[in-house]
Design an enzyme around this catalytic site. Structure first.
Site, PDB file in Angstrom:
ATOM      1  N   GLU A   1      80.051  17.185 -46.496  1.00  0.00           N
ATOM      2  CA  GLU A   1      78.808  17.119 -46.560  1.00  0.00           C
ATOM      3  C   GLU A   1      78.238  16.298 -47.989  1.00  0.00           C
ATOM      4  O   GLU A   1      77.269  15.709 -48.116  1.00  0.00           O
ATOM      5  CB  GLU A   1      78.004  18.363 -46.517  1.00  0.00           C
ATOM      6  CG  GLU A   1      78.154  19.052 -45.383  1.00  0.00           C
ATOM      7  CD  GLU A   1      79.557  20.026 -45.422  1.00  0.00           C
ATOM      8  OE1 GLU A   1      80.030  20.551 -46.360  1.00  0.00           O
ATOM      9  OE2 GLU A   1      80.605  19.726 -44.558  1.00  0.00           O
TER      10      GLU A   1
ATOM     11  N   ARG B   1      92.837  28.993 -47.336  1.00  0.00           N
ATOM     12  CA  ARG B   1      92.751  30.224 -46.429  1.00  0.00           C
ATOM     13  C   ARG B   1      93.859  30.356 -45.281  1.00  0.00           C
ATOM     14  O   ARG B   1      94.193  31.544 -44.950  1.00  0.00           O
ATOM     15  CB  ARG B   1      91.414  30.743 -46.387  1.00  0.00           C
ATOM     16  CG  ARG B   1      90.801  31.471 -47.566  1.00  0.00           C
ATOM     17  CD  ARG B   1      89.413  31.706 -47.365  1.00  0.00           C
ATOM     18  NE  ARG B   1      88.807  30.516 -48.088  1.00  0.00           N
ATOM     19  CZ  ARG B   1      87.599  30.181 -48.095  1.00  0.00           C
ATOM     20  NH1 ARG B   1      86.744  30.665 -47.491  1.00  0.00           N
ATOM     21  NH2 ARG B   1      87.011  29.113 -48.791  1.00  0.00           N
TER      22      ARG B   1
END
Length: 166
Positions: free
Chosen positions: A90, A53
């Site tokens: 994560e 993005r």
């Protein structure tokens, strides 16, 4: 962060798709980012955008500033010799890379992305610029999720976000 209505996504405040669909809103976004950078830095050599993005925000911003755009991509997507860095997610590991000749030592770069969450990707991008001996003027995002404390990982690198959510 405002409470969510039943059935709404937790990404409601971190999704830039509505901005991309509205030409006037997207133009205003680029105006705001351009104004901030022009007021903050007299000289910028490149805008670097994070996959993917950051590629939507970076090129129009770089064009407005009259500077080049440099992509920072996921591993294996760039041609030619590259510099890469691994970083923790994560849920595992990832790698980012940049072409070795993308910037010259001492050139001034602003790194852009849509969102800062935990800060791992942005820190990896800063490490790539450090390895190429570029000067990171600032890390710039549209949205910061403050609860995840990603900006703390950037340490001494200046950071700017248009919107912040707890």
């Amino acid at each position: 962060m405002a409470p969510r209505a039943a059935g709404t996504s937790s990404t409601c405040c971190s999704d830039i798709s509505p901005l991309l669909k509205d030409p006037a809103a997207f133009g205003t976004l680029i105006d705001l980012l351009e104004d901030h950078l022009r007021a903050s830095f007299p000289k910028i050599d490149f805008v670097a955008g994070l996959d993917s993005r950051g590629f939507l925000i970076g090129p129009p911003l770089a064009q407005r500033l009259g500077v080049g755009f440099v992509p920072i991509r996921k591993k294996g997507k760039l041609p030619g010799p590259t510099e890469s860095v691994s970083y923790a997610l994560e849920y595992g590991q990832a790698e980012l890379e940049i072409q070795r000749d993308a910037v010259e030592p001492g050139q001034k770069v602003v790194i852009v992305d849509d969102l800062l969450a935990t800060g791992g990707t942005m820190c990896a991008a800063c490490e790539l610029m450090k390895r190429l001996k570029a000067e990171v003027l600032e890390c710039l995002v549209i949205i910061e999720l403050k609860l995840l404390k990603g900006s703390e990982k950037l340490e001494s690198i200046p950071f700017y976000s248009l919107l912040q959510y707890d």
